[in-house]
Scaffold this active site. Structure first.
Site, short mmCIF file in Angstrom:
data_model
loop_
_atom_site.label_atom_id
_atom_site.label_comp_id
_atom_site.label_asym_id
_atom_site.label_seq_id
_atom_site.Cartn_x
_atom_site.Cartn_y
_atom_site.Cartn_z
N GLU A 1 0.84 -1.20 0.00
CA GLU A 1 0.00 0.00 0.00
C GLU A 1 0.87 1.25 0.00
OE1 GLU A 1 -1.99 -3.21 2.56
OE2 GLU A 1 0.01 -2.38 2.34
N CYS B 1 -1.38 -2.96 7.38
CA CYS B 1 -0.79 -3.05 8.72
C CYS B 1 -1.25 -1.91 9.61
CB CYS B 1 0.73 -3.10 8.64
SG CYS B 1 1.52 -1.58 8.07
N CYS C 1 0.54 1.27 7.28
CA CYS C 1 -0.24 1.43 6.05
C CYS C 1 -1.67 1.88 6.31
CB CYS C 1 -0.20 0.13 5.25
SG CYS C 1 1.45 -0.21 4.59
#
Length: 162
Positions: A64, A90, A100
């Protein structure tokens, strides 16, 4: 940027874009200490804005993060965009100041579609919950979880694969 060919004469749907994210995870250099993940950012118009995969240009970069880094901050397409990620974004990182899930919220993206919740292997991830708490719509498509697990099987032989 890119637009996948429409299939069956219909516009691409969440399954198609998420399947692409799972395929991008196969491009990740293998790691004994990190998941292989793919991500695609798609605008409200159905056009791909950016894509990325784990360890794309740095051994610590997440999918991401790689995709969002290719988009200028404040891009007006982001509030209507969807991030498709093969793995739950995450919620905690040792290698970067922001996980992320926070990068997604800070980008202005308001929708995330994921295939597989992060198993309890490296961290206790609450990315989906953090995103939802920040007002981001989170959609899980568990029928694509197997495709997301495939490039990570070497990590799962002794761990949980929720």
């Amino acid at each position: 940027m890119h637009r996948l060919k429409e299939t069956r004469g219909e516009p691409l749907n969440d399954h198609d874009w998420l399947r692409l994210a799972c395929e991008l995870a196969l491009l990740c250099p293998p790691s004994p200490a990190a998941f292989s993940v793919g991500a695609v950012v798609v605008g409200a118009d159905g056009r791909e804005i950016a894509r990325g995969h784990s360890r794309e240009d740095d051994p610590r970069v997440h999918a991401e993060e790689a995709a969002l880094a290719k988009i200028l901050p404040g891009d007006p397409r982001l509030p209507g965009a969807t991030v498709y990620s093969s793995l739950e974004p995450c919620s905690r990182r040792a290698s970067r100041p922001r996980p992320c899930s926070r990068l997604i919220v800070d980008s202005g993206v308001r929708r995330v579609v994921l295939a597989w919740r992060e198993p309890l292997l490296f961290a206790d991830c609450h990315g989906a919950e953090d995103l939802a708490a920040a007002g981001v719509t989170v959609v899980e498509i568990p029928e694509l979880a197997e495709a997301a697990r495939e490039p990570n099987l070497h990590l799962l032989s002794g761990g949980s694969a929720r």
